[in-house]
Each structure stands twice: as C-alpha cells, then as structure tokens.
Scaffold this motif. Structure first.
Motif, PDB file in Angstrom:
ATOM      1  N   LYS A   1      12.118  51.458  42.700  1.00 14.58           N
ATOM      2  CA  LYS A   1      10.968  50.756  42.145  1.00 14.58           C
ATOM      3  C   LYS A   1      11.080  49.242  42.238  1.00 14.58           C
ATOM      4  O   LYS A   1      10.142  48.553  42.541  1.00 14.58           O
ATOM      5  CB  LYS A   1      10.787  51.171  40.689  1.00 14.58           C
ATOM      6  CG  LYS A   1       9.364  51.011  40.278  1.00 14.58           C
ATOM      7  CD  LYS A   1       9.150  51.481  38.895  1.00 14.58           C
ATOM      8  CE  LYS A   1       7.902  50.813  38.373  1.00 14.58           C
ATOM      9  NZ  LYS A   1       7.838  50.849  36.958  1.00 14.58           N
TER      10      LYS A   1
ATOM     11  N   LYS B   1       2.722  46.657  26.162  1.00 16.63           N
ATOM     12  CA  LYS B   1       3.331  47.325  24.992  1.00 16.63           C
ATOM     13  C   LYS B   1       2.535  48.563  24.566  1.00 16.63           C
ATOM     14  O   LYS B   1       2.587  48.977  23.408  1.00 16.63           O
ATOM     15  CB  LYS B   1       3.481  46.368  23.787  1.00 16.63           C
ATOM     16  CG  LYS B   1       4.203  45.068  24.088  1.00 16.63           C
ATOM     17  CD  LYS B   1       5.634  45.308  24.488  1.00 16.63           C
ATOM     18  CE  LYS B   1       6.415  44.051  24.781  1.00 16.63           C
ATOM     19  NZ  LYS B   1       5.889  43.166  25.817  1.00 16.63           N
TER      20      LYS B   1
ATOM     21  N   LEU C   1       0.542  52.945  35.247  1.00 11.29           N
ATOM     22  CA  LEU C   1       0.162  54.211  34.600  1.00 11.29           C
ATOM     23  C   LEU C   1       0.263  55.380  35.577  1.00 11.29           C
ATOM     24  O   LEU C   1       0.490  56.525  35.177  1.00 11.29           O
ATOM     25  CB  LEU C   1      -1.258  54.111  34.023  1.00 11.29           C
ATOM     26  CG  LEU C   1      -1.364  53.267  32.751  1.00 11.29           C
ATOM     27  CD1 LEU C   1      -2.830  53.054  32.371  1.00 11.29           C
ATOM     28  CD2 LEU C   1      -0.614  53.909  31.580  1.00 11.29           C
TER      29      LEU C   1
ATOM     30  N   PHE D   1       5.853  60.765  36.755  1.00 14.37           N
ATOM     31  CA  PHE D   1       6.998  61.370  36.065  1.00 14.37           C
ATOM     32  C   PHE D   1       6.579  62.641  35.322  1.00 14.37           C
ATOM     33  O   PHE D   1       7.346  63.598  35.230  1.00 14.37           O
ATOM     34  CB  PHE D   1       7.652  60.366  35.109  1.00 14.37           C
ATOM     35  CG  PHE D   1       8.505  59.355  35.825  1.00 14.37           C
ATOM     36  CD1 PHE D   1       9.548  59.763  36.644  1.00 14.37           C
ATOM     37  CD2 PHE D   1       8.276  57.992  35.695  1.00 14.37           C
ATOM     38  CE1 PHE D   1      10.343  58.845  37.328  1.00 14.37           C
ATOM     39  CE2 PHE D   1       9.060  57.057  36.366  1.00 14.37           C
ATOM     40  CZ  PHE D   1      10.097  57.485  37.188  1.00 14.37           C
TER      41      PHE D   1
ATOM     42  N   GLN E   1      16.173  48.869  33.006  1.00 16.41           N
ATOM     43  CA  GLN E   1      16.763  49.060  34.340  1.00 16.41           C
ATOM     44  C   GLN E   1      18.169  48.475  34.388  1.00 16.41           C
ATOM     45  O   GLN E   1      19.090  49.079  34.945  1.00 16.41           O
ATOM     46  CB  GLN E   1      15.884  48.378  35.396  1.00 16.41           C
ATOM     47  CG  GLN E   1      14.557  49.072  35.609  1.00 16.41           C
ATOM     48  CD  GLN E   1      13.641  48.296  36.552  1.00 16.41           C
ATOM     49  OE1 GLN E   1      13.687  47.069  36.604  1.00 16.41           O
ATOM     50  NE2 GLN E   1      12.822  49.008  37.288  1.00 16.41           N
TER      51      GLN E   1
ATOM     52  N   CYS F   1      20.686  50.484  32.157  1.00 17.28           N
ATOM     53  CA  CYS F   1      20.910  51.796  32.786  1.00 17.28           C
ATOM     54  C   CYS F   1      21.876  51.624  33.959  1.00 17.28           C
ATOM     55  O   CYS F   1      22.869  52.351  34.085  1.00 17.28           O
ATOM     56  CB  CYS F   1      19.562  52.359  33.240  1.00 17.28           C
ATOM     57  SG  CYS F   1      19.664  53.711  34.400  1.00 17.28           S
TER      58      CYS F   1
ATOM     59  N   ASP G   1       8.905  54.689  22.250  1.00 19.12           N
ATOM     60  CA  ASP G   1       8.035  55.293  23.263  1.00 19.12           C
ATOM     61  C   ASP G   1       8.716  56.466  23.966  1.00 19.12           C
ATOM     62  O   ASP G   1       8.306  56.853  25.062  1.00 19.12           O
ATOM     63  CB  ASP G   1       7.571  54.242  24.281  1.00 19.12           C
ATOM     64  CG  ASP G   1       8.711  53.640  25.115  1.00 19.12           C
ATOM     65  OD1 ASP G   1       9.764  54.277  25.276  1.00 19.12           O
ATOM     66  OD2 ASP G   1       8.529  52.510  25.613  1.00 19.12           O
TER      67      ASP G   1
ATOM     68  N   SER H   1       9.148  60.457  31.186  1.00 23.96           N
ATOM     69  CA  SER H   1       9.399  59.073  31.611  1.00 23.96           C
ATOM     70  C   SER H   1      10.862  58.704  31.397  1.00 23.96           C
ATOM     71  O   SER H   1      11.455  57.992  32.207  1.00 23.96           O
ATOM     72  CB  SER H   1       8.524  58.098  30.823  1.00 23.96           C
ATOM     73  OG  SER H   1       7.191  58.204  31.232  1.00 23.96           O
TER      74      SER H   1
HETATM   75  C1  LIG Z   1      16.064  53.954  31.924  1.00 21.68           C
HETATM   76  C2  LIG Z   1      14.595  53.906  31.573  1.00 21.68           C
HETATM   77  C3  LIG Z   1      14.092  54.727  30.565  1.00 21.68           C
HETATM   78  C4  LIG Z   1      12.731  54.695  30.247  1.00 21.68           C
HETATM   79  N1  LIG Z   1      12.252  55.516  29.247  1.00 21.68           N
HETATM   80  C5  LIG Z   1      10.923  55.526  28.963  1.00 21.68           C
HETATM   81  C6  LIG Z   1      10.401  56.378  27.964  1.00 21.68           C
HETATM   82  O1  LIG Z   1      11.099  57.175  27.336  1.00 21.68           O
HETATM   83  N2  LIG Z   1       9.063  56.307  27.694  1.00 21.68           N
HETATM   84  C7  LIG Z   1       8.232  55.457  28.380  1.00 21.68           C
HETATM   85  O2  LIG Z   1       7.027  55.423  28.097  1.00 21.68           O
HETATM   86  N3  LIG Z   1       8.704  54.669  29.354  1.00 21.68           N
HETATM   87  C8  LIG Z   1      10.012  54.671  29.670  1.00 21.68           C
HETATM   88  N4  LIG Z   1      10.485  53.840  30.652  1.00 21.68           N
HETATM   89  C9  LIG Z   1       9.516  53.095  31.467  1.00 21.68           C
HETATM   90  C10 LIG Z   1       9.189  51.659  31.029  1.00 21.68           C
HETATM   91  O3  LIG Z   1      10.359  50.950  30.790  1.00 21.68           O
HETATM   92  C11 LIG Z   1       8.282  51.598  29.801  1.00 21.68           C
HETATM   93  O4  LIG Z   1       7.165  52.446  29.973  1.00 21.68           O
HETATM   94  C12 LIG Z   1       7.764  50.177  29.603  1.00 21.68           C
HETATM   95  O5  LIG Z   1       8.837  49.295  29.435  1.00 21.68           O
HETATM   96  C13 LIG Z   1       6.871  50.132  28.384  1.00 21.68           C
HETATM   97  O6  LIG Z   1       6.445  48.829  28.123  1.00 21.68           O
HETATM   98  P1  LIG Z   1       4.926  48.438  28.311  1.00 21.68           P
HETATM   99  O7  LIG Z   1       4.054  49.438  27.652  1.00 21.68           O
HETATM  100  O8  LIG Z   1       4.763  47.033  27.895  1.00 21.68           O
HETATM  101  O9  LIG Z   1       4.771  48.586  29.879  1.00 21.68           O
HETATM  102  P2  LIG Z   1       3.752  47.909  30.898  1.00 21.68           P
HETATM  103  O10 LIG Z   1       4.534  47.133  31.881  1.00 21.68           O
HETATM  104  O11 LIG Z   1       2.687  47.198  30.191  1.00 21.68           O
HETATM  105  O12 LIG Z   1       3.146  49.165  31.678  1.00 21.68           O
HETATM  106  C14 LIG Z   1       1.956  49.841  31.251  1.00 21.68           C
HETATM  107  C15 LIG Z   1       2.279  51.309  31.057  1.00 21.68           C
HETATM  108  O13 LIG Z   1       2.675  51.889  32.295  1.00 21.68           O
HETATM  109  C16 LIG Z   1       3.656  52.902  32.068  1.00 21.68           C
HETATM  110  N5  LIG Z   1       4.898  52.559  32.772  1.00 21.68           N
HETATM  111  C17 LIG Z   1       5.318  51.349  33.174  1.00 21.68           C
HETATM  112  N6  LIG Z   1       6.494  51.450  33.825  1.00 21.68           N
HETATM  113  C18 LIG Z   1       6.826  52.759  33.814  1.00 21.68           C
HETATM  114  C19 LIG Z   1       7.925  53.505  34.321  1.00 21.68           C
HETATM  115  N7  LIG Z   1       8.952  52.943  34.977  1.00 21.68           N
HETATM  116  N8  LIG Z   1       7.955  54.840  34.097  1.00 21.68           N
HETATM  117  C20 LIG Z   1       6.949  55.459  33.439  1.00 21.68           C
HETATM  118  N9  LIG Z   1       5.876  54.799  32.960  1.00 21.68           N
HETATM  119  C21 LIG Z   1       5.821  53.474  33.139  1.00 21.68           C
HETATM  120  C22 LIG Z   1       3.907  52.935  30.570  1.00 21.68           C
HETATM  121  O14 LIG Z   1       3.138  53.968  30.011  1.00 21.68           O
HETATM  122  C23 LIG Z   1       3.423  51.565  30.106  1.00 21.68           C
HETATM  123  O15 LIG Z   1       2.995  51.560  28.763  1.00 21.68           O
HETATM  124  C24 LIG Z   1      11.858  53.844  30.977  1.00 21.68           C
HETATM  125  C25 LIG Z   1      12.374  53.018  31.983  1.00 21.68           C
HETATM  126  C26 LIG Z   1      13.729  53.044  32.272  1.00 21.68           C
HETATM  127  C27 LIG Z   1      14.246  52.144  33.366  1.00 21.68           C
END
Ligand SMILES: Cc1cc2nc3c(=O)[nH]c(=O)nc-3n(C[C@H](O)[C@H](O)[C@H](O)COP(=O)(O)OP(=O)(O)OC[C@H]3O[C@@H](n4cnc5c(N)ncnc54)[C@H](O)[C@@H]3O)c2cc1C
Length: 503
Positions: free
Chosen positions: A22, A350, A389, A395, A458, A461, A485, A490
C-alpha cells in the motif's frame, strides 16, 4: 499485565521501509517526534502514575450549542421518507450487532416493512469481554467497551425518537433471541450478516436455537411462516459496495487490490442509503427495556482519556464528525495531502471507530462526498476518501474468500517462517518501552486513547514483525484489545499484509 521495565533495545535497527503494497515510508526524519513526545514521555497505562493535566481533544469537537444533536437531527430529516407501510404483520425482531445505527440500516428497515411491531434488541454477549484467542489479552479493552456503551445509549435515544426503544439483554444471542422470539411470537429475526468465524458461529447457533421455537399459527398473526418457525434473515450491510453487486463471486475476488478497485469502480454502482419513515413505532409491550451495563459489570476498570483524542461513541457523534470534517472545517479538500499525518483530529477523517461499530454507514459517507463534490469541489482528495473506503471493502471481501486463514500464522499465503514469541521484546513494544521514540509514542497513544494513525500502525507493525521478528498475531491481538475501530477484517487483513503473509 506484567510490570514494565522501560529499557531501550539498542541492538534493533528501526527499519523504516514498510513492505506493504500500500505505501512506502522512506525516511525516519519525521518532525512529529517532538510533538509526539507527550505520548513518549507519558507513563504507560499500567503504571500507577497519573497525569494531573487534562489536555485531550474531543472528536467530534465539544460544542457549546448542542451542535451534535442539531447536526444529527438535520441529517436524519434529510434521510426520512414518506413511505407508508405495506402489509406487514406480527412482530419482527431486529438483532443489532455491528450496525449500531438508524440511518441506512437495512435490517431495521426490513423488520419494519415486514411487521406491525418491531422489537429492537442488543445482546451484551459475555464472549465479547473474555480474552483473545491465542494470547489471552482482554478481548475488548476498557476504552472500546466505553465507546460501545455510548453507541448503545445513543442508538436507544435515536430509536426512541422514532417511536421505538432498544431492549438490552445480557447473555448469548443464541439463548436470548429464541426465547424472545417465543415470548413475542416473532416471525423473523433480522440482523446484519457477518463474515468471520466467531460471528458466523453465533449466527449458526442462533439459527439452531430458533429452529427449536414453534410459534402457534394463530399467534403469529396470519403470517405464512414455514412450520411456524421464526426465521433468521441476515442482511448485508457493512460495505460501500454490496456483496451481491460485485462483478464476480466473492470466492473469485482478485488477489490484487488495484484489480479489485478498478473492477468495482467500472462495473458496480453504490446503492443509495435506505430512508426510514419518521415513526417506526409503536414497539411491542415490554416490561423492562433493560439497563446498559457499567464497565465494572463487564469486568473492566474505567479508563479516562486525558491526553490526545477522546472519541464520542454513537451515531449522533458520527454524523457530527462527518459534518465537521467535510463541511464545517472543509478538510475534505486537502485529505490526500494530510492523510499520512499522526497528530490530532484533523489530518484524516477519524471515521473508523464509528464505521467499525456500524454507527456510520459507508454509503452515507459516499453520498456526502458526492454532495460535497457537487456543492464545493471535486478533486483527488475527495476521491481519496472513497479510495480508502474501497480498501475497507476489500478486506471485508477478502475475509469471505480466505475465511479463517486470515487468523492463521501463515496467513492466506500459508507462509512458513520461524517467529519469536519473546515475552520481554513483545512487552517492550506493547508498553511503549523500546527506546525508539516513534514506536513508543505510537504505542502509548494506542493504549491511552484507543487510536493510532494509519502510518503509525504501519510503522509499529513493521517494527514488531520485521525488526523484532515477533509472531504477528501477538501484535494483531493487542490491537484487537485496544483499538476503538477494531474490525476483524481490517485488522487481521492489514496485519497479514504487514507480515507478508497475505496474498
Ligand atoms: C496493522 C494495522 C491494523 C489496522 N487495524 C484496523 C482495524 O482494526 N480497523 C480499521 O478500521 N482499520 C484498521 N487499520 C486501517 C487504518 O489504519 C485505519 O482504518 C485508519 O487509520 C483509521 O483512521 P481514519 O478513519 O482517520 O482513516 P482515513 O485515512 O480517514 O480513511 C477513511 C476510512 O477508510 C478506511 N481505511 C483507510 N485505510 C484503511 C486500511 N489500510 N484498511 C482498511 N480500511 C482503511 C477506514 O474505514 C477509514 O475510516 C489498520 C491498519 C494497520 C496498518
């Protein structure tokens, strides 16, 4: 939790190249070190020391004018329909799971459409508060449990505004739902479909339990129910793209994200959000709608957030956060440039804690992005929220394709590798005591707030898996405990990517 020995581990080199397909982080010179120091220096959660100053930022922001309710009410109004009910009969149960919302909730809509009275139910399942599968961490940490309780209180409030209520029962769904179906002579239990093994197992048990219930024909209010056995009707509702609209069978899902994304973007449309009428009531007569448990009743000690971000649970807060991020602060226009930040509420949406609890529908976010693009501007940032999204969708669909292998050490690729389960190394990572400020600050942010940025996740991990060589499932299970979350697809999807065990 073990006593902490905060020693640095100088023999480790901080590897900064994230091998996930990614993104690639190429430099450690991140000027966030200084600002993140407030986490790096803070005492770990398990320590008895406590901070006297409270400097947290609420997400969404605290408001003096009751903005949260006003924004949510306006949004609900836009999503209220004039639909009049058809020929629904009898009682239908809505079993709320990870879909703790009213807006765009298909299970709730179907229950309303098919019945005269709807009984909304949430089961506080003790298994959610037991321990993680391999390493015995708390399955739900105090911060996520608190967030969940706020979601439930808010769901109850929003259902009451529509003439219903939420029945809160303590116990296993497979025991509670058949018993309620019998007492209320319900013809159907509607619920959101899940895809991972623990949740699928509960679905099977509920189905089996319902088969033992026979409602009498006259009492089931004339509904044609085969053998008068209440049905469990599972409804897809977690993703932006609907499972049934994919241009391939989920078992033939492309193993490369970009291929998946291009296919869905060109061949599928996203369904509109479901609108509900202003009133869904009246509910059936219930003696006691039940109380939400306290954290202590769930076997947890309350943990207050006094640094970093403090998220407010519930659909009202979720809708408010969408309004705040897109419209009030106008941050959507710069999302792509800011999204890899690590500090504060505004570098990314968020939305994830509310998406994971189902307090927020991804299709609603999609419709808000489109509205913003029409009213303000469309650019690569507005698109990028949808791009992320789609990762989330990917996932979820991967979990359908690969099932339990997502949780296995070798992952979907069945990788053979010797992993360490060194307790001291793991605990230094978990407790933010590695001596590497960036790792430690991120890990402390996680345990004190329940959140960590995507870039932070990232990096920690990669550090655990590649530099320390620790069994990635230990990290994944610790995230399972702490993350507000937490979502199995995910979380385990990203961990298998980070550990090189995904496809
Ligand atoms: C090791 C690891 C574990 C993670 N565990 C989770 C978890 O348990 N639950 C979770 O929701 N996300 C997880 N993520 C993905 C991601 O880190 C979070 O979704 C993100 O940080 C949430 O912040 P945001 O809502 O501000 O994201 P934004 O950057 O605002 O993104 C918008 C939305 O896109 C989705 N999204 C973005 N990146 C990812 C991604 N890599 N994988 C899946 N969806 C994504 C989320 O729903 C997020 O709310 C994980 C990532 C890593 C590297």
């Amino acid at each position: 939790m073990a006593i902490l020995h905060c020693t640095s581990l100088p023999f480790l080199s901080l590897r900064t190249t994230i091998s996930s397909s990614k993104s690639t982080l190429t430099s450690t010179r991140i000027p966030l070190f200084l600002a993140m120091n407030s986490f790096a220096k803070s005492e770990p959660v398990s320590s008895s020391a406590s901070s006297s100053s409270s400097t947290y930022q609420q997400v969404p922001e605290q408001d003096a004018n009751n903005d949260l309710d006003r924004v949510a009410d306006n949004t609900f109004r836009r999503y209220t329909s004039n639909v009049t009910k058809g020929s629904g009969k009898g009682t239908a149960i809505v079993w709320f799971r990870n879909d703790l919302r009213v807006l765009d909730n298909e299970a709730l809509y179907k229950a309303w459409l098919s019945s005269e009275t709807v009984l909304p139910v949430y089961c506080v399942d003790p298994r959610l508060f037991a321990t993680t599968y391999h390493f015995g961490f708390p399955k739900t940490g105090a911060l996520r449990a608190q967030f969940l309780l706020e979601c439930l209180a808010d769901l109850r409030k929003n259902l009451m505004k529509r003439g219903l209520n939420l029945l809160v029962q303590h116990g296993k769904p497979e025991e509670i739902l058949p018993s309620l179906a019998k007492s209320f002579q319900a013809h159907t239990v509607y619920a959101q479909k899940e895809t991972c093994s623990e949740e699928l197992n509960v679905e099977r048990l509920v189905m089996r339990g319902l088969k033992q219930v026979v409602t009498s024909p006259e009492e089931s209010s004339g509904i044609t129910v085969s053998n008068n056995i209440p049905k469990l009707q599972l409804v897809w509702g977690t993703t932006m793209y609907h499972l049934d609209d994919l241009p391939f069978d989920a078992t033939s899902l492309p193993d490369v994200y970009t291929q998946f994304r291009k296919l869905v973007e060109t061949k599928c449309t996203i369904r509109s959000c479901i609108k509900l009428p202003a009133s869904l009531g009246p509910p059936p007569t219930v003696q006691d709608w039940g109380c939400l448990p306290s954290l202590e009743q769930l076997g947890l000690s309350s943990q207050s957030v006094n640094k970093g971000m403090k998220f407010v649970g519930g659909e009202t807060a979720a809708l408010s956060r969408v309004y705040e991020y897109f419209w009030k602060k106008d941050l959507l226009r710069v999302y792509k440039e800011t999204r890899n930040g690590m500090l504060g509420p505004d570098y990314s949406t968020k939305f994830s804690p509310w998406l994971a609890s189902g307090s927020l529908s991804p299709r609603f976010i999609y419709e808000e992005v489109k509205r913003y693009e029409n009213d303000r501007l469309a650019n690569s940032s507005t698109y990028w929220v949808l791009f992320e999204l789609i990762w989330r969708d990917y996932f979820r669909f991967l979990s359908v394709k690969y099932g339990n292998s997502l949780f296995h050490l070798g992952g979907p690729r069945k990788v053979q590798r010797n992993w360490s389960q060194d307790k001291n190394l793991f605990e230094s990572w978990r407790d933010g005591c590695t001596g590497y400020p960036l790792i430690d600050a991120n890990m402390k942010e996680l345990s004190t707030t329940g959140f960590m940025s995507n870039r932070g996740r990232q990096i920690v991990c990669s550090f655990l898996v590649r530099d320390m060589g620790i069994d990635w499932r230990m990290g994944a299970e610790w995230f399972e405990t702490c993350l507000l979350d937490y979502d199995p697809c995910s979380n385990y999807g990203n961990w298998t990517y980070g550990s090189g065990t995904n496809v």
